[in-house]
Write a protein that holds these residues in place. Sequence first.
Motif, PDB file in Angstrom:
ATOM      1  N   GLY A   3       0.821  -1.208   0.000  1.00  0.00           N
ATOM      2  CA  GLY A   3       0.000   0.000   0.000  1.00  0.00           C
ATOM      3  C   GLY A   3       0.853   1.254   0.000  1.00  0.00           C
ATOM      4  N   SER A   4       1.912   1.247   0.796  1.00  0.00           N
ATOM      5  CA  SER A   4       2.817   2.397   0.844  1.00  0.00           C
ATOM      6  C   SER A   4       3.537   2.586  -0.482  1.00  0.00           C
ATOM      7  N   MET A   5       3.930   1.474  -1.103  1.00  0.00           N
ATOM      8  CA  MET A   5       4.630   1.568  -2.379  1.00  0.00           C
ATOM      9  C   MET A   5       3.707   2.091  -3.470  1.00  0.00           C
ATOM     10  N   LEU A   6       2.477   1.620  -3.488  1.00  0.00           N
ATOM     11  CA  LEU A   6       1.515   2.108  -4.485  1.00  0.00           C
ATOM     12  C   LEU A   6       1.173   3.576  -4.250  1.00  0.00           C
ATOM     13  N   LEU A   7       1.063   3.969  -2.987  1.00  0.00           N
ATOM     14  CA  LEU A   7       0.802   5.373  -2.668  1.00  0.00           C
ATOM     15  C   LEU A   7       1.956   6.251  -3.144  1.00  0.00           C
ATOM     16  N   ALA A   8       3.198   5.818  -2.902  1.00  0.00           N
ATOM     17  CA  ALA A   8       4.361   6.585  -3.348  1.00  0.00           C
ATOM     18  C   ALA A   8       4.403   6.676  -4.869  1.00  0.00           C
ATOM     19  N   LEU A   9       4.132   5.569  -5.545  1.00  0.00           N
ATOM     20  CA  LEU A   9       4.127   5.571  -7.008  1.00  0.00           C
ATOM     21  C   LEU A   9       3.032   6.486  -7.546  1.00  0.00           C
ATOM     22  N   GLY A  10       1.834   6.390  -6.990  1.00  0.00           N
ATOM     23  CA  GLY A  10       0.731   7.234  -7.434  1.00  0.00           C
ATOM     24  C   GLY A  10       1.010   8.708  -7.197  1.00  0.00           C
ATOM     25  N   LEU A  13       3.457   9.884  -9.767  1.00  0.00           N
ATOM     26  CA  LEU A  13       2.820  10.065 -11.074  1.00  0.00           C
ATOM     27  C   LEU A  13       2.028  11.369 -11.138  1.00  0.00           C
ATOM     28  N   VAL A  14       1.283  11.652 -10.080  1.00  0.00           N
ATOM     29  CA  VAL A  14       0.493  12.898 -10.058  1.00  0.00           C
ATOM     30  C   VAL A  14       1.409  14.116 -10.090  1.00  0.00           C
ATOM     31  N   ILE A  15       2.460  14.102  -9.285  1.00  0.00           N
ATOM     32  CA  ILE A  15       3.399  15.231  -9.271  1.00  0.00           C
ATOM     33  C   ILE A  15       4.072  15.375 -10.631  1.00  0.00           C
ATOM     34  N   GLY A  16       4.430  14.243 -11.257  1.00  0.00           N
ATOM     35  CA  GLY A  16       5.021  14.301 -12.597  1.00  0.00           C
ATOM     36  C   GLY A  16       4.081  14.922 -13.607  1.00  0.00           C
TER      37      GLY A  16
END
Length: 58
Positions: A3-10, A13-16
């Motif tokens: 969950g933490s890894m998916l949150l960091a990835l998401g 992506l949004v910031i990018g």
Amino acid sequence: MWGSMLLALGTGLVIGLVFQSLRIPSPAPPFLGLLGLLGMFLGQNAVPWVKAWLSHHS
């Protein structure tokens, strides 16, 4: 952990997307820096595995 890894990835992506849409240069490290971070992550996760493997085989 996933969950933490998916949150960091998401979040990344949004910031990018925001940076790209505002034409702001990315502060992300170059590719070699990202490979170094991957190596650190793999090394940290390898230590418990190696300890367990050594205790099982000794």
